[in-house]
Design a protein around this motif. Structure first.
Motif, PDB file in Angstrom:
ATOM      1  N   MET A 175       0.611  -1.327   0.012  1.00  0.00           N
ATOM      2  CA  MET A 175       0.086  -0.032   0.125  1.00  0.00           C
ATOM      3  C   MET A 175       1.074   1.421  -0.008  1.00  0.00           C
ATOM      4  SD  MET A 175      -3.093  -0.858  -0.440  1.00  0.00           S
ATOM      5  CE  MET A 175      -3.787   0.888   0.191  1.00  0.00           C
ATOM      6  N   ARG A 176       2.127   1.210   0.684  1.00  0.00           N
ATOM      7  CA  ARG A 176       3.165   2.299   0.227  1.00  0.00           C
ATOM      8  C   ARG A 176       3.295   2.782  -0.974  1.00  0.00           C
ATOM      9  NH1 ARG A 176       8.145   1.086   4.007  1.00  0.00           N
ATOM     10  NH2 ARG A 176       8.117  -0.822   2.663  1.00  0.00           N
ATOM     11  N   PHE A 177       2.990   1.991  -2.048  1.00  0.00           N
ATOM     12  CA  PHE A 177       3.429   2.342  -3.353  1.00  0.00           C
ATOM     13  C   PHE A 177       2.198   2.467  -4.080  1.00  0.00           C
ATOM     14  CE2 PHE A 177       6.690  -0.365  -1.699  1.00  0.00           C
ATOM     15  CZ  PHE A 177       7.930   0.388  -1.924  1.00  0.00           C
ATOM     16  N   ILE A 178       0.969   2.354  -3.600  1.00  0.00           N
ATOM     17  CA  ILE A 178      -0.300   2.366  -4.485  1.00  0.00           C
ATOM     18  C   ILE A 178      -1.311   3.594  -3.941  1.00  0.00           C
ATOM     19  CG2 ILE A 178      -2.498   1.278  -4.925  1.00  0.00           C
ATOM     20  CD1 ILE A 178      -1.033  -1.564  -4.570  1.00  0.00           C
ATOM     21  N   GLY A 179      -1.135   4.670  -4.773  1.00  0.00           N
ATOM     22  CA  GLY A 179      -1.761   5.796  -4.579  1.00  0.00           C
ATOM     23  C   GLY A 179      -2.877   6.084  -5.374  1.00  0.00           C
ATOM     24  N   PRO A 180      -3.600   7.124  -5.117  1.00  0.00           N
ATOM     25  CA  PRO A 180      -4.778   7.522  -6.022  1.00  0.00           C
ATOM     26  C   PRO A 180      -4.674   7.394  -7.616  1.00  0.00           C
ATOM     27  CG  PRO A 180      -4.480   9.367  -4.512  1.00  0.00           C
ATOM     28  CD  PRO A 180      -3.216   8.347  -4.305  1.00  0.00           C
ATOM     29  N   LEU A 181      -3.234   7.552  -7.977  1.00  0.00           N
ATOM     30  CA  LEU A 181      -2.922   7.620  -9.439  1.00  0.00           C
ATOM     31  C   LEU A 181      -2.726   6.299 -10.070  1.00  0.00           C
ATOM     32  CD1 LEU A 181      -0.945  10.717 -10.088  1.00  0.00           C
ATOM     33  CD2 LEU A 181      -3.004  10.460 -11.157  1.00  0.00           C
ATOM     34  N   THR A 182      -2.857   5.369  -8.953  1.00  0.00           N
ATOM     35  CA  THR A 182      -2.660   3.906  -9.594  1.00  0.00           C
ATOM     36  C   THR A 182      -4.322   3.362  -9.420  1.00  0.00           C
ATOM     37  OG1 THR A 182      -0.438   3.499  -8.645  1.00  0.00           O
ATOM     38  CG2 THR A 182      -2.051   1.449  -8.968  1.00  0.00           C
ATOM     39  N   ILE A 183      -4.915   3.724  -8.296  1.00  0.00           N
ATOM     40  CA  ILE A 183      -6.280   3.145  -8.090  1.00  0.00           C
ATOM     41  C   ILE A 183      -7.380   3.772  -9.046  1.00  0.00           C
ATOM     42  CG2 ILE A 183      -8.237   3.296  -6.453  1.00  0.00           C
ATOM     43  CD1 ILE A 183      -6.079   3.120  -4.282  1.00  0.00           C
ATOM     44  N   ALA A 184      -7.181   5.040  -9.489  1.00  0.00           N
ATOM     45  CA  ALA A 184      -8.193   5.770 -10.226  1.00  0.00           C
ATOM     46  C   ALA A 184      -8.331   5.144 -11.719  1.00  0.00           C
ATOM     47  CB  ALA A 184      -7.747   7.160 -10.472  1.00  0.00           C
ATOM     48  N   PRO A 185      -7.265   4.814 -12.301  1.00  0.00           N
ATOM     49  CA  PRO A 185      -7.563   4.228 -13.578  1.00  0.00           C
ATOM     50  C   PRO A 185      -7.842   2.629 -13.554  1.00  0.00           C
ATOM     51  CG  PRO A 185      -5.140   4.496 -13.417  1.00  0.00           C
ATOM     52  CD  PRO A 185      -5.713   5.212 -12.143  1.00  0.00           C
TER      53      PRO A 185
END
Length: 598
Positions: A175-185
């Motif tokens: 989760m430290r490497f997964i942010g909104p710009l990964t989750i959104a697409p």
């Protein structure tokens, strides 16, 4: 100045806000409402999840060659009801222990469709013609069962990855490497490629599908704040009339029911054509009428019903992409649920356990042959906020209702007879909302940044373009190794994987500040719990496991085992939460500030 005064007052009384939230709840997470109320509210949660639970098997019907076999569709619906009930009970008792319903997941649909679109799994022409297919013939049964067995094997193997990631504690590291710009697409591309499925169903009769869409929009958006008087029974007032926001709670169910009834009326009055080749014929309700009489009253789903699962690397890698998306979404669901029911944010051990149990749920869903996995249902988390009932016992009742509905074969058969244009109208709304949920993650990101615009725009466009090209030119992917060709084709035709992978790589390699990437605001919402209050009571194992027995110190090193400091004074000393001194952690200060502004 007033805002600053409010902030100081919050800090001086760190627990007042949480108590206020709990007092506003009709029943908190550890409360046990009367048994009859638990049953009613449990049925309500079942009805809220109904649209998503029914939608998944209906979407998979065509690539499984089952579009002209509503009886088998009803079996799949009953099976997903049954397994969702089991997974819900496991999650509430042994998982994250929050009141979250478990059900079929759309994140598995895209890779499943990609796998079934491979040349080896495309349906034969004769299965596409309703007049040629004999649903009881051994040849037809073998055609669809070998496809669902392939799905079963891929889901079961991929679920083992989720089990390992959860119970090993790896989810916290990832989760430290997964942010909104990964989750959104990733989330947005779950349903955007499904426009063809929605259009095909809706196009059977655009009048009926548009009417269904109209009713869903009317009830969920325009009439949601209008209370409807309904008779209720209470301990104090006995029988009396109370106002309930029915349109807000059941917009999909009400819209489906009304459109279904109107379709039935138009069928019996022969407004719909009786010629199978005429436009609108498939909107008739009597073309699937035999399924109700053929379906058994009682049906006990069991593992391996469709045969021994088969495994292919292409299918496994595709479903793993769906598993990753499901895990990320579930972590967000845990925090949202905790906030709505007045509970502290879930600690690491509870999140690890919840993800691990969801992996076990996917394993069970694969073994039972639902054609799908299971995940936390966001729709039902929203229902918690509407009803103000956060009791775990209500979700236990909902899980039992799902089990019972899975056993009654006529229930699944009834939903399998819903006319296709009614389903298409529901898809138009449901798929659009899911895509919007993915885009909503950009609220944490600075979208005035050219960097972020590039990452999101490029990821989304490639997630649509590349799968479309690969589907049209599958013969151009030739490495000389058939299995590798299949893996590449499945991954590249899964838009969710392509967009999410590009978003992950670009967001973690292109220079950008934490604030610009949205990670500061994101971490404030998804931060680990630093609140010692009620953590032990809410998130620890039931029946005193880990507190009264099974308390060996070596167990504390297990990532999913409750730590003693989460419920005692040690945690207060470690995080500065000693209530006698009126201290509060910085994470709690920031959370209270956010809540105050909201």
């Amino acid at each position: 100045m007033k805002d600053q005064d409010k902030k100081q007052n919050r800090q001086a009384q760190p627990h007042s806000h949480r108590k206020t939230d709990v007092q506003q709840l009709a029943y908190s997470i550890t409360d046990v409402p009367p048994w009859y109320l638990c049953i009613f509210l449990g049925i309500q949660h079942y009805l809220t999840a109904l649209g998503g639970l029914v939608a998944v098997p209906l979407i998979l019907a065509e690539p499984l060659c089952l579009q002209h076999d509503p009886l088998t569709q009803s079996y799949l619906i009953s099976t997903i009801f049954f397994v969702s009930g089991i997974c819900t009970l496991l999650q509430v008792f042994l998982g994250v222990r929050l009141p979250i319903l478990q059900g079929g997941t759309f994140t598995f649909v895209a890779p499943s469709l990609a796998m079934l679109s491979l040349p080896a799994w495309k349906c034969p022409e004769w299965t596409l013609n309703a007049t040629q297919v004999n649903v009881s013939s051994p040849e037809f049964i073998d055609e669809w069962q070998k496809r669902i067995r392939e799905l079963q094997g891929a889901i079961m193997v991929a679920s083992c990855v989720q089990i390992i990631v959860g119970f090993s504690g790896l989810i916290g590291f990832l989760m430290r490497f997964i942010g909104p710009l990964t989750i959104a697409p990733t989330i947005t591309l779950v349903t955007l490629p499904l426009f063809d499925s929605a259009g095909s169903n809706a196009g059977i009769h655009w009048g009926i599908s548009a009417m269904t869409t109209f009713f869903i929009v009317l009830f969920s958006q325009y009439l949601k704040n209008i209370p409807v008087p309904v008779p209720v029974y209470g301990q104090v007032k006995k029988c009396h009339v109370s106002k309930l926001y029915l349109f807000q709670i059941f917009p999909v169910l009400l819209a489906l029911s009304i459109s279904w009834i109107i379709s039935y009326v138009l069928t019996v009055t022969n407004v719909f054509p009786s010629d199978p080749s005429a436009y609108g014929y498939l909107a008739r309700t009597d073309i699937k009428g035999d399924v109700m009489s053929q379906a058994p009253w009682f049906l006990i789903p069991y593992p391996g019903r469709w045969g021994v699962p088969t495994i292919s690397l292409a299918g496994v890698f595709g479903i793993i992409a769906g598993v990753i998306s499901s895990m990320v979404e579930s972590v967000g669901d845990y925090h949202a649920c905790a906030r709505l029911v007045g509970a502290p944010p879930p600690p690491k051990h509870a999140i690890n356990r919840g993800i691990g149990i969801e992996g076990i749920g996917c394993l069970l869903a694969g073994a039972w042959g639902t054609g799908n996995g299971t995940t936390s249902y966001s729709e039902n988390i929203g229902a918690l906020g509407i009803t103000r009932v956060g009791s775990r016992m209500v979700i236990i009742a909902a899980g039992c209702v799902l089990l019972l509905m899975g056993i009654f074969g006529k229930i699944g058969a009834a939903f399998a007879t819903i006319p296709s244009p009614v389903i298409g109208g529901m898809f138009l709304v449901m798929f659009g909302v899911i895509a919007a949920v993915g885009i909503s993650n950009l609220q944490y990101v600075n979208m005035n940044s050219s960097r972020n615009l590039f990452v999101f725009g490029f990821s989304i466009y490639c997630g649509l373009t590349i799968p479309n090209w690969v589907n049209k030119n599958p013969e151009l992917i030739q490495t000389g190794i058939v299995q590798l060709d299949q893996i590449i084709q499945v991954l590249l035709t899964t838009g969710m994987f392509v967009g999410g992978f590009l978003g992950f790589v670009l967001d973690n390699t292109i220079p950008g500040s934490q604030e610009e990437r949205g990670l500061i605001a994101w971490n404030q919402i998804h931060e680990d719990s630093e609140d010692a209050r009620n953590v032990s009571e809410i998130y620890n194992f039931p029946f005193g496991i880990g507190t009264k027995f099974c308390t060996a110190s070596w167990l504390w090193r297990i990532p999913f085992w409750p730590k003693p400091e989460h419920g005692g004074e040690a945690m207060g000393r470690e995080h500065g939460l000693n209530e006698e001194k009126g201290q509060i952690s910085m994470g709690e200060r920031e959370k209270l500030d956010i809540d105050t502004k909201m």
